[in-house]
Write a protein that holds these residues in place. Structure first.
Motif, PDB file in Angstrom:
ATOM      1  N   SER A 205       0.827  -1.208   0.000  1.00 24.66           N
ATOM      2  CA  SER A 205       0.000   0.000   0.000  1.00 24.66           C
ATOM      3  C   SER A 205       0.861   1.258   0.000  1.00 24.66           C
ATOM      4  O   SER A 205       0.558   2.233  -0.706  1.00 24.66           O
ATOM      5  CB  SER A 205      -0.912  -0.001   1.236  1.00 24.66           C
ATOM      6  N   ARG A 206       1.939   1.230   0.751  1.00 25.32           N
ATOM      7  CA  ARG A 206       2.829   2.395   0.808  1.00 25.32           C
ATOM      8  C   ARG A 206       3.454   2.663  -0.561  1.00 25.32           C
ATOM      9  O   ARG A 206       3.509   3.812  -1.014  1.00 25.32           O
ATOM     10  CB  ARG A 206       3.925   2.155   1.846  1.00 25.32           C
ATOM     11  N   ILE A 207       3.907   1.617  -1.220  1.00 22.35           N
ATOM     12  CA  ILE A 207       4.487   1.780  -2.556  1.00 22.35           C
ATOM     13  C   ILE A 207       3.420   2.282  -3.524  1.00 22.35           C
ATOM     14  O   ILE A 207       3.690   3.113  -4.401  1.00 22.35           O
ATOM     15  CB  ILE A 207       5.086   0.452  -3.048  1.00 22.35           C
ATOM     16  N   GLY A 208       2.198   1.802  -3.361  1.00 19.32           N
ATOM     17  CA  GLY A 208       1.100   2.244  -4.208  1.00 19.32           C
ATOM     18  C   GLY A 208       0.844   3.733  -4.085  1.00 19.32           C
ATOM     19  O   GLY A 208       0.576   4.415  -5.084  1.00 19.32           O
ATOM     20  N   PHE A 209       0.917   4.267  -2.871  1.00 16.91           N
ATOM     21  CA  PHE A 209       0.731   5.703  -2.671  1.00 16.91           C
ATOM     22  C   PHE A 209       1.818   6.500  -3.378  1.00 16.91           C
ATOM     23  O   PHE A 209       1.575   7.570  -3.938  1.00 16.91           O
ATOM     24  CB  PHE A 209       0.710   6.039  -1.177  1.00 16.91           C
ATOM     25  N   LEU A 210       3.033   5.993  -3.355  1.00 20.82           N
ATOM     26  CA  LEU A 210       4.139   6.677  -4.036  1.00 20.82           C
ATOM     27  C   LEU A 210       3.946   6.649  -5.549  1.00 20.82           C
ATOM     28  O   LEU A 210       4.203   7.645  -6.244  1.00 20.82           O
ATOM     29  CB  LEU A 210       5.469   6.024  -3.654  1.00 20.82           C
ATOM     30  N   LEU A 211       3.483   5.507  -6.073  1.00 24.48           N
ATOM     31  CA  LEU A 211       3.267   5.388  -7.508  1.00 24.48           C
ATOM     32  C   LEU A 211       2.085   6.234  -7.977  1.00 24.48           C
ATOM     33  O   LEU A 211       2.084   6.742  -9.097  1.00 24.48           O
ATOM     34  CB  LEU A 211       3.016   3.922  -7.880  1.00 24.48           C
ATOM     35  N   ARG A 212       1.089   6.387  -7.129  1.00 21.95           N
ATOM     36  CA  ARG A 212      -0.117   7.131  -7.501  1.00 21.95           C
ATOM     37  C   ARG A 212       0.219   8.540  -7.986  1.00 21.95           C
ATOM     38  O   ARG A 212      -0.385   9.055  -8.921  1.00 21.95           O
ATOM     39  CB  ARG A 212      -1.073   7.201  -6.309  1.00 21.95           C
ATOM     40  N   ARG A 213       1.190   9.171  -7.363  1.00 23.57           N
ATOM     41  CA  ARG A 213       1.554  10.539  -7.716  1.00 23.57           C
ATOM     42  C   ARG A 213       2.235  10.630  -9.077  1.00 23.57           C
ATOM     43  O   ARG A 213       2.300  11.697  -9.670  1.00 23.57           O
ATOM     44  CB  ARG A 213       2.500  11.106  -6.647  1.00 23.57           C
ATOM     45  N   ARG A 214       2.724   9.502  -9.561  1.00 25.18           N
ATOM     46  CA  ARG A 214       3.457   9.497 -10.830  1.00 25.18           C
ATOM     47  C   ARG A 214       2.606   9.020 -12.002  1.00 25.18           C
ATOM     48  O   ARG A 214       3.057   9.061 -13.149  1.00 25.18           O
ATOM     49  CB  ARG A 214       4.698   8.590 -10.705  1.00 25.18           C
ATOM     50  N   VAL A 215       1.399   8.567 -11.723  1.00 26.32           N
ATOM     51  CA  VAL A 215       0.536   8.036 -12.784  1.00 26.32           C
ATOM     52  C   VAL A 215      -0.490   9.101 -13.176  1.00 26.32           C
ATOM     53  O   VAL A 215      -1.344   9.461 -12.357  1.00 26.32           O
ATOM     54  CB  VAL A 215      -0.196   6.761 -12.330  1.00 26.32           C
ATOM     55  N   PRO A 216      -0.436   9.649 -14.409  1.00 25.86           N
ATOM     56  CA  PRO A 216      -1.417  10.644 -14.850  1.00 25.86           C
ATOM     57  C   PRO A 216      -2.805  10.032 -14.933  1.00 25.86           C
ATOM     58  O   PRO A 216      -2.960   8.813 -15.036  1.00 25.86           O
ATOM     59  CB  PRO A 216      -0.902  11.065 -16.226  1.00 25.86           C
ATOM     60  N   GLU A 217      -3.848  10.887 -14.916  1.00 28.38           N
ATOM     61  CA  GLU A 217      -5.221  10.391 -14.892  1.00 28.38           C
ATOM     62  C   GLU A 217      -5.538   9.533 -16.106  1.00 28.38           C
ATOM     63  O   GLU A 217      -6.184   8.485 -15.991  1.00 28.38           O
ATOM     64  CB  GLU A 217      -6.195  11.569 -14.798  1.00 28.38           C
ATOM     65  N   ALA A 218      -5.109   9.964 -17.298  1.00 28.91           N
ATOM     66  CA  ALA A 218      -5.373   9.175 -18.505  1.00 28.91           C
ATOM     67  C   ALA A 218      -4.709   7.806 -18.397  1.00 28.91           C
ATOM     68  O   ALA A 218      -5.279   6.781 -18.783  1.00 28.91           O
ATOM     69  CB  ALA A 218      -4.872   9.911 -19.738  1.00 28.91           C
ATOM     70  N   GLY A 219      -3.485   7.794 -17.875  1.00 27.41           N
ATOM     71  CA  GLY A 219      -2.778   6.530 -17.693  1.00 27.41           C
ATOM     72  C   GLY A 219      -3.469   5.644 -16.680  1.00 27.41           C
ATOM     73  O   GLY A 219      -3.516   4.416 -16.834  1.00 27.41           O
ATOM     74  N   ALA A 220      -4.015   6.254 -15.633  1.00 29.23           N
ATOM     75  CA  ALA A 220      -4.715   5.490 -14.611  1.00 29.23           C
ATOM     76  C   ALA A 220      -5.958   4.826 -15.190  1.00 29.23           C
ATOM     77  O   ALA A 220      -6.281   3.674 -14.873  1.00 29.23           O
ATOM     78  CB  ALA A 220      -5.100   6.404 -13.445  1.00 29.23           C
ATOM     79  N   ARG A 221      -6.681   5.546 -16.065  1.00 27.77           N
ATOM     80  CA  ARG A 221      -7.877   4.973 -16.673  1.00 27.77           C
ATOM     81  C   ARG A 221      -7.515   3.799 -17.589  1.00 27.77           C
ATOM     82  O   ARG A 221      -8.217   2.792 -17.632  1.00 27.77           O
ATOM     83  CB  ARG A 221      -8.645   6.045 -17.447  1.00 27.77           C
ATOM     84  N   ARG A 222      -6.424   3.940 -18.330  1.00 34.39           N
ATOM     85  CA  ARG A 222      -5.989   2.825 -19.181  1.00 34.39           C
ATOM     86  C   ARG A 222      -5.579   1.634 -18.327  1.00 34.39           C
ATOM     87  O   ARG A 222      -5.841   0.475 -18.689  1.00 34.39           O
ATOM     88  CB  ARG A 222      -4.817   3.278 -20.058  1.00 34.39           C
ATOM     89  N   LEU A 223      -4.945   1.931 -17.203  1.00 38.71           N
ATOM     90  CA  LEU A 223      -4.535   0.858 -16.294  1.00 38.71           C
ATOM     91  C   LEU A 223      -5.754   0.140 -15.738  1.00 38.71           C
ATOM     92  O   LEU A 223      -5.735  -1.078 -15.536  1.00 38.71           O
ATOM     93  CB  LEU A 223      -3.678   1.428 -15.167  1.00 38.71           C
ATOM     94  N   LEU A 225      -8.646  -0.349 -17.254  1.00 39.26           N
ATOM     95  CA  LEU A 225      -9.148  -1.264 -18.284  1.00 39.26           C
ATOM     96  C   LEU A 225      -8.225  -2.468 -18.452  1.00 39.26           C
ATOM     97  O   LEU A 225      -8.687  -3.604 -18.609  1.00 39.26           O
ATOM     98  CB  LEU A 225      -9.292  -0.522 -19.612  1.00 39.26           C
ATOM     99  N   THR A 226      -6.917  -2.212 -18.411  1.00 34.70           N
ATOM    100  CA  THR A 226      -5.950  -3.309 -18.534  1.00 34.70           C
ATOM    101  C   THR A 226      -6.104  -4.293 -17.389  1.00 34.70           C
ATOM    102  O   THR A 226      -6.081  -5.519 -17.577  1.00 34.70           O
ATOM    103  CB  THR A 226      -4.514  -2.760 -18.554  1.00 34.70           C
ATOM    104  N   LEU A 227      -6.278  -3.757 -16.191  1.00 36.43           N
ATOM    105  CA  LEU A 227      -6.442  -4.599 -15.012  1.00 36.43           C
ATOM    106  C   LEU A 227      -7.703  -5.447 -15.127  1.00 36.43           C
ATOM    107  O   LEU A 227      -7.709  -6.627 -14.767  1.00 36.43           O
ATOM    108  CB  LEU A 227      -6.510  -3.722 -13.755  1.00 36.43           C
ATOM    109  N   LEU A 228      -8.769  -4.868 -15.657  1.00 37.03           N
ATOM    110  CA  LEU A 228     -10.002  -5.628 -15.835  1.00 37.03           C
ATOM    111  C   LEU A 228      -9.803  -6.797 -16.795  1.00 37.03           C
ATOM    112  O   LEU A 228     -10.306  -7.901 -16.569  1.00 37.03           O
ATOM    113  CB  LEU A 228     -11.109  -4.704 -16.347  1.00 37.03           C
ATOM    114  N   VAL A 229      -9.066  -6.549 -17.881  1.00 35.65           N
ATOM    115  CA  VAL A 229      -8.803  -7.616 -18.857  1.00 35.65           C
ATOM    116  C   VAL A 229      -7.988  -8.734 -18.221  1.00 35.65           C
ATOM    117  O   VAL A 229      -8.299  -9.926 -18.376  1.00 35.65           O
ATOM    118  CB  VAL A 229      -8.067  -7.058 -20.093  1.00 35.65           C
TER     119      VAL A 229
END
Length: 240
Positions: A205-223, A225-229
């Motif tokens: 979870s801690r690493i996830g919080f750090l990564l969250r700041r580096r992932v743009p919103e458009a990239g997060a949305r693509r992620l 969909l990718t995660l769902l697949v």
């Protein structure tokens, strides 16, 4: 549990918690299929429900100022109606059938979201997705897809998407866990395995919080969909 089983359990929790915090959902979608490499599916569902409450509860509290409360209310009322159905399914239906149905339905949702067929949300969509999420929460602990579908069709920004979906995760998780306890489905081994995985979950979870700041919103949305697949394909392969 053997050493390999422990590694599989901890690895599943690490990947799932990191993903959950980074994009706002995905804990059970990843954790349950991976945990079943080492554990019985029913135990994996119970463990995922217990640990998911921690990650989703923290994120809901952390972003509480941005929660879409009317949407949460609609989804939760519907989810509470679906949970009893999910409990019956959890206890009676063959798990391979459930996984196959989950995988196929998620793939359909991905196609609809990716092609923009469902570009505008509605109250009817909220109610249907909420009820389905409740049933999935109590049967496979993987109630993310219908909730993601409902929130994505409304075009919510990630700052609202994350705390809103995690509030529903938390409330439905509590309701599901209560039904598991009342039904005698929570065993000592599951509780012990969940406690064993807590430190790894916190690190992920801690690493996830750090990564969250580096992932743009458009990239997060693509992620998303990718995660769902990935989750859908995993469920189908596991069923086969």
């Amino acid at each position: 549990m053997s050493g390999v089983d422990v590694v599989a359990l901890l690895g599943a929790v690490f990947v799932a918690s990191l993903t959950q915090v980074t994009v706002g959902f995905g804990f059970a979608l990843l954790a349950v299929p991976l945990m079943t490499l080492a554990l019985d599916t029913h135990e994996a569902v119970v463990i995922s429900t217990m640990l998911g409450l921690v990650t989703s509860g923290f994120q809901a509290w952390h972003g509480r100022a941005e929660i879409d409360r009317p949407l949460v209310k609609r989804l939760m009322v519907a989810a509470l109606l679906g949970i009893p159905v999910g409990v019956i399914v959890f206890q009676q239906v063959d798990e391979r059938v459930l996984k196959m149905l989950l995988g196929v339905s998620v793939l359909i949702a991905v196609v609809v979201l990716a092609t923009g067929i469902a570009s505008k949300g509605s109250t009817t969509t909220d109610v249907l997705c909420g009820a389905l999420s409740g049933a999935l929460a109590a049967s496979l602990s993987t109630n993310g897809p219908p909730l993601v579908f409902a929130l994505q069709t409304r075009g919510l920004p990630m700052s609202v998407f994350r705390p809103t979906i995690n509030t529903v995760f938390t409330l439905s998780g509590v309701a599901s866990l209560v039904t598991f306890v009342v039904g005698g489905d929570v065993e000592g081994a599951a509780v012990g395995h969940a406690l064993l995985a807590v430190p790894v979950m916190l690190v992920g979870s801690r690493i996830g919080f750090l990564l969250r700041r580096r992932v743009p919103e458009a990239g997060a949305r693509r992620l998303v969909l990718t995660l769902l697949v990935v989750a859908a394909v995993s469920a189908i392969v596991s069923a086969i």
